[in-house]
Structures are given as structure tokens and as C-alpha cells.
Design a protein around this motif. Sequence first.
Motif, mmCIF file in Angstrom:
data_model
loop_
_atom_site.group_PDB
_atom_site.id
_atom_site.type_symbol
_atom_site.label_atom_id
_atom_site.label_comp_id
_atom_site.label_asym_id
_atom_site.label_seq_id
_atom_site.Cartn_x
_atom_site.Cartn_y
_atom_site.Cartn_z
ATOM 1 N N PRO A 113 13.092 -34.540 4.338
ATOM 2 C CA PRO A 113 14.288 -34.610 3.292
ATOM 3 C C PRO A 113 15.176 -33.413 3.500
ATOM 4 C CG PRO A 113 12.015 -34.956 2.307
ATOM 5 C CD PRO A 113 12.127 -34.617 3.640
ATOM 6 N N ARG A 114 16.527 -33.745 3.065
ATOM 7 C CA ARG A 114 17.339 -32.562 2.899
ATOM 8 C C ARG A 114 17.187 -31.440 2.040
ATOM 9 N NH1 ARG A 114 22.649 -32.842 4.351
ATOM 10 N NH2 ARG A 114 22.503 -34.876 4.707
ATOM 11 N N ALA A 115 16.506 -32.013 0.834
ATOM 12 C CA ALA A 115 15.866 -31.073 -0.163
ATOM 13 C C ALA A 115 14.992 -29.936 0.549
ATOM 14 C CB ALA A 115 15.307 -31.783 -1.109
ATOM 15 N N ILE A 116 14.141 -30.502 1.659
ATOM 16 C CA ILE A 116 13.324 -29.554 2.260
ATOM 17 C C ILE A 116 13.941 -28.762 3.223
ATOM 18 C CG2 ILE A 116 11.306 -29.543 3.895
ATOM 19 C CD1 ILE A 116 10.725 -30.153 0.913
ATOM 20 N N TRP A 117 14.687 -29.389 4.278
ATOM 21 C CA TRP A 117 15.291 -28.510 5.377
ATOM 22 C C TRP A 117 16.339 -27.734 4.762
ATOM 23 C CZ3 TRP A 117 20.261 -29.485 6.845
ATOM 24 C CH2 TRP A 117 20.652 -30.726 6.927
ATOM 25 N N TRP A 118 17.285 -28.225 3.971
ATOM 26 C CA TRP A 118 18.329 -27.200 3.569
ATOM 27 C C TRP A 118 17.817 -26.577 2.269
ATOM 28 C CZ3 TRP A 118 21.824 -25.559 -0.060
ATOM 29 C CH2 TRP A 118 22.946 -25.514 0.532
ATOM 30 N N GLY A 119 17.216 -27.100 1.368
ATOM 31 C CA GLY A 119 17.017 -26.323 0.063
ATOM 32 C C GLY A 119 16.134 -25.058 0.342
ATOM 33 N N LEU A 120 14.818 -25.196 1.265
ATOM 34 C CA LEU A 120 14.269 -24.108 1.405
ATOM 35 C C LEU A 120 14.561 -22.870 2.264
ATOM 36 C CD1 LEU A 120 10.579 -25.804 1.900
ATOM 37 C CD2 LEU A 120 11.487 -24.901 -0.180
ATOM 38 N N GLU A 121 15.311 -23.530 3.110
ATOM 39 C CA GLU A 121 16.354 -22.334 3.831
ATOM 40 C C GLU A 121 17.115 -21.683 3.207
ATOM 41 O OE1 GLU A 121 16.737 -20.421 7.876
ATOM 42 O OE2 GLU A 121 15.165 -21.614 6.743
ATOM 43 N N TRP A 122 17.814 -22.317 2.217
ATOM 44 C CA TRP A 122 18.533 -21.534 1.297
ATOM 45 C C TRP A 122 17.965 -20.527 0.255
ATOM 46 C CZ3 TRP A 122 22.686 -18.955 -0.076
ATOM 47 C CH2 TRP A 122 22.749 -18.456 -1.359
ATOM 48 N N TRP A 123 16.824 -21.131 -0.321
ATOM 49 C CA TRP A 123 16.021 -20.403 -1.138
ATOM 50 C C TRP A 123 15.588 -19.076 -0.327
ATOM 51 C CZ3 TRP A 123 12.458 -24.033 -4.327
ATOM 52 C CH2 TRP A 123 13.059 -24.751 -5.466
ATOM 53 N N ARG A 124 14.952 -19.304 0.925
ATOM 54 C CA ARG A 124 14.608 -18.183 1.734
ATOM 55 C C ARG A 124 15.532 -17.212 1.907
ATOM 56 N NH1 ARG A 124 14.863 -15.953 6.014
ATOM 57 N NH2 ARG A 124 16.301 -17.606 6.913
#
Length: 172
Positions: A130-141
Motif C-alpha cells: 500500500p502507498r500508505a506503507i511505502w510512501w508514508g513510512l519513508e516520509w516519516w523516517r
Amino acid sequence: HTLHMHMHMHMLRLDGTTLRAATRLAAQARCSVASCAGGGIYTRHYINLSNGVEAIDGLLSAGVAPEALGVCRIQSSQCESQDYSGLLANLDHDMMLHLALGHECRVYDFGSRGATWVADDGSAEPLYVPRAIWWGLEWWRYALNDIWRLPAQRTPILRGVNVERNFREAQR
């Protein structure tokens, strides 16, 4: 959503170098909670609302203690619209605490749309992350590494593309 969908588990640690991703079927989830005692790494399991809720039974069946579970909210619509500040505003305080303490945080989600995952070596696999995972987590990190001024931050890559300039501009 159907029961045969893939569960996506991503492990996030803000040590400046590690964002490991693994995809497993829900029935194959094998998770454990490591003790904090003696300098060990504690593992906290976060369910991404609302698609990740399906992982709760599997995690409990695999032996994850209920007190090791938490929730987070990474909205794919915010990722799609590049709502950087909105994503940071939704970052769970409990998760930030555990990341700041150096603990491993695993995020579970069930995706509804497919995307090809590009590995660090450039190879691509038809994994449905999911985009929430590959995009969201990378941004948070990236954002937390920058905000907390952690050393040795790695270059943020989204689907094989270096997005450091975009992320840096969003941090201003």
C-alpha cells in the motif's frame, strides 16, 4: 477486502540506516515481542487504521501480547496528494516515543491496490504494498531523522526514485 489479500508488515527503526520491509501472508505472520531488559530491542506492533485491523487476530494467534499492539493512521490519500504536514500531524505519539527509544516498530496494513515494489538493488517484484506503507513510512523516517538530527541518514527512495530534494523542501 478479502481474506486472501496480502498483509504488509514493515519494520521501522530510526537509527539512520534501517527501514526494512517484508511482505507476508496474514496466516504466516510470526511475530514476537523482545524484552527491553538488558539493552534488547522492544518490538511494538502498529495496525494501520483501517485496513490493518484485519491483522489483529493473526498477531494475537502468533503470540504477540495485546499490550504490544498499537494503532497508527497513515492515509494513502495524504501520500497521493503529498500532504507532508498532514502525514506528520497524524504520526502517533506512542510510535514516536518508541522510535525515539530505538525500538522496532512494525506497521501492518492490507492493501487494496497493487504497486510494483522496487528493491534497493533496482530489481522489481510484483508485491502489492500500500502507498500508505511505502510512501508514508519513508516520509516519516526521513522527517523524524531530520527533526531529531540523527546521524547517517540514508537517501529516501520511493519506488526506485531519489526523493531527497522533495522531502528536504517539504521540511522547510
